[in-house]
Enzyme design. Structure first.
Site, PDB file in Angstrom:
ATOM      1  N   ASP A 120       4.160 -36.413  26.445  1.00 32.64           N
ATOM      2  CA  ASP A 120       2.792 -36.479  27.106  1.00 32.64           C
ATOM      3  C   ASP A 120       2.097 -35.273  27.136  1.00 32.64           C
ATOM      4  OD1 ASP A 120       1.333 -37.656  29.414  1.00 32.64           O
ATOM      5  OD2 ASP A 120       3.175 -38.603  30.116  1.00 32.64           O
ATOM      6  N   LYS A 142      -3.108 -37.701  27.106  1.00 31.38           N
ATOM      7  CA  LYS A 142      -4.580 -37.539  26.728  1.00 31.38           C
ATOM      8  C   LYS A 142      -4.682 -36.107  26.037  1.00 31.38           C
ATOM      9  CE  LYS A 142      -6.820 -38.537  30.483  1.00 31.38           C
ATOM     10  NZ  LYS A 142      -7.366 -38.152  31.672  1.00 31.38           N
ATOM     11  N   MET A 253      -3.520 -31.486  40.858  1.00 33.60           N
ATOM     12  CA  MET A 253      -4.577 -32.298  40.362  1.00 33.60           C
ATOM     13  C   MET A 253      -5.873 -32.326  41.262  1.00 33.60           C
ATOM     14  SD  MET A 253      -2.658 -36.083  39.509  1.00 33.60           S
ATOM     15  CE  MET A 253      -1.920 -36.237  40.958  1.00 33.60           C
TER      16      MET A 253
HETATM   17  N1  SAH Z   1       4.771 -34.312  37.574  1.00 37.72           N
HETATM   18  C1  SAH Z   1       4.152 -33.090  37.432  1.00 37.72           C
HETATM   19  C2  SAH Z   1       2.998 -33.366  38.077  1.00 37.72           C
HETATM   20  C3  SAH Z   1       1.854 -34.036  37.362  1.00 37.72           C
HETATM   21  S1  SAH Z   1       0.264 -34.072  37.918  1.00 37.72           S
HETATM   22  C4  SAH Z   1       5.068 -32.146  37.977  1.00 37.72           C
HETATM   23  O1  SAH Z   1       6.001 -32.318  38.872  1.00 37.72           O
HETATM   24  O2  SAH Z   1       4.729 -30.892  38.187  1.00 37.72           O
HETATM   25  C5  SAH Z   1      -0.516 -32.984  37.008  1.00 37.72           C
HETATM   26  C6  SAH Z   1      -0.833 -31.734  37.920  1.00 37.72           C
HETATM   27  O3  SAH Z   1       0.269 -30.817  37.709  1.00 37.72           O
HETATM   28  C7  SAH Z   1      -1.841 -30.824  37.242  1.00 37.72           C
HETATM   29  O4  SAH Z   1      -3.297 -31.466  37.627  1.00 37.72           O
HETATM   30  C8  SAH Z   1      -1.501 -29.737  37.831  1.00 37.72           C
HETATM   31  O5  SAH Z   1      -2.041 -29.628  39.372  1.00 37.72           O
HETATM   32  C9  SAH Z   1      -0.160 -29.579  37.783  1.00 37.72           C
HETATM   33  N2  SAH Z   1       0.359 -28.866  36.697  1.00 37.72           N
HETATM   34  C10 SAH Z   1       1.465 -29.191  35.874  1.00 37.72           C
HETATM   35  N3  SAH Z   1       1.854 -28.315  35.172  1.00 37.72           N
HETATM   36  C11 SAH Z   1       0.952 -27.273  35.421  1.00 37.72           C
HETATM   37  C12 SAH Z   1       1.044 -25.692  35.044  1.00 37.72           C
HETATM   38  N4  SAH Z   1       1.742 -25.284  33.945  1.00 37.72           N
HETATM   39  N5  SAH Z   1       0.305 -25.053  35.722  1.00 37.72           N
HETATM   40  C13 SAH Z   1      -0.676 -25.459  36.609  1.00 37.72           C
HETATM   41  N6  SAH Z   1      -0.397 -26.639  36.969  1.00 37.72           N
HETATM   42  C14 SAH Z   1       0.314 -27.604  36.504  1.00 37.72           C
END
Ligand code: SAH
Length: 340
Positions: A120, A142, A253
């Protein structure tokens, strides 16, 4: 009978139907052999047989009478029993919020045994091909200029490959079960009768604030943390519930909704001077924090050009962080409150 030979570069011909041979092919490929697959007698031509040094028959030998004749005296012929169930398995692996260091040892091990990896956009573990040697790597995320593969198509590929006998690793950013549609993918595998397991990951909801020095809970400051999807604006009643909890709120998000999210919390009674921060691109060299309050954060973030992926943290815990201290210290010099 066990024969111990070095298969590196050896031409190996696997004979058997595709559904039963996929895992055999991968096993020989992993051992370094140059594998050719013939899924029907028509494909096992004299030429194809002549090139083989080892031939592996999967399933009834009677199907391959002419191939066996062509192989006699040229190649060692090995018979592999038909697997009882040609089913593989599905492993959902949380990749953590960025970089290979935050992948768990269990995740690393799952990748090393994968035949197929569905990866992903936010599962940034570096070189997936190196972590999953010999595996087919399919990027379903994406990317700029490309549409993401739709969820039902991801599930279809995952199930189809696993039913063909392959070990499919579904690599997901953060933790698979935190806004990751992991539950749906597990359900699809279970429905197909496939064994499925889930390797948890470090979620960005906790890890990314931590990367900016913001503890999501802190003794005497916050003993509640709520992780909220900021994908859609907050309904007033939900905003009131959140504000009433008196703890830390972490939005994922939510960058495209930063203004309505902060406004909804303020309208719900959360003081506008409540500390709040945006932490962008956590665990990357470009990690950056924008630090302010519920009232000032949308403007500060807009001026700094803050963008997704980012987490938004609201609550007194932000005051505990180093980025808050630096923001206060540099307020005159850098009034927009951006901290690298
Ligand atoms: N399953 C993932 C979340 C998926 S939703 C988890 O547990 O982290 C995707 C969102 O995660 C993004 O829109 C952002 O808000 C956050 N996100 C994921 N990786 C990130 C990163 N390295 N830095 C900041 N936000 C992050």
């Amino acid at each position: 009978m066990l024969i111990d030979i070095d298969l590196t570069g050896l031409p190996v011909l696997v004979l058997g139907p595709a559904g039963l041979t996929a895992s055999v092919v991968r096993r020989y490929e992993r051992a370094g052999a140059a594998v050719t697959l013939a899924t029907s007698p028509a494909e096992a031509t004299t030429d194809v047989c002549a090139r083989a040094r080892v031939a592996v028959l999967v399933g009834p030998a009677s199907t391959w009478t002419s191939a066996r004749e062509a192989l006699t005296g040229r190649a060692a012929v090995v018979s592999e029993p038909v697997p009882d169930t040609p089913r593989g398995r599905v492993v959902l692996v949380g990749a953590g919020p960025g970089g290979p260091e935050l992948l768990t040892l269990a995740g690393l091990r799952a990748l090393a045994t994968a035949d197929v990896v569905l990866t992903d956009r936010l599962a940034e573990v570096g070189d997936v091909a190196a972590l999953a040697p010999g595996a087919e790597v399919i990027d379903v995320g994406k990317r700029p200029g490309h549409h993401a593969v739709p969820q039902d198509e991801i599930e279809r590929i995952m199930v189809e490959r696993a039913l063909a006998g392959l070990t499919v690793v579904r690599l997901k950013g953060g933790d698979p079960y935190v806004f990751g549609r992991g539950g749906e993918e597990v359900a699809a595998a279970v429905e197909a009768g496939l064994p499925v397991s889930v390797v948890p990951g470090v979620t960005s909801a906790v890890g990314v604030p931590g990367a900016a020095g913001i503890p999501v809970t802190h003794r005497g400051v916050s003993h509640v943390v709520t992780v909220v999807s900021g994908h859609v604006p907050l309904e007033p009643r939900r905003a009131e519930s959140l504000a009433g909890l008196g703890g830390t709120i972490v939005f994922l998000m939510g960058m495209h909704n930063l203004v309505p999210l902060m406004t909804a919390l303020a309208r719900a009674g959360l003081p506008t001077d409540t500390p709040a921060a945006v932490v962008e691109r956590g665990f990357t060299p470009d990690q950056r924090s924008v630090v302010g309050t519920l009232g000032t954060l949308p403007d500060l973030a807009a001026r700094a050009g803050a963008a997704s992926p980012a987490v938004i943290v609201v609550g007194e815990v932000v005051r505990q962080s180093e980025v808050w201290a630096r923001r206060v210290a540099t307020l005159d010099a850098a009034p927009i409150g951006v901290v690298a």
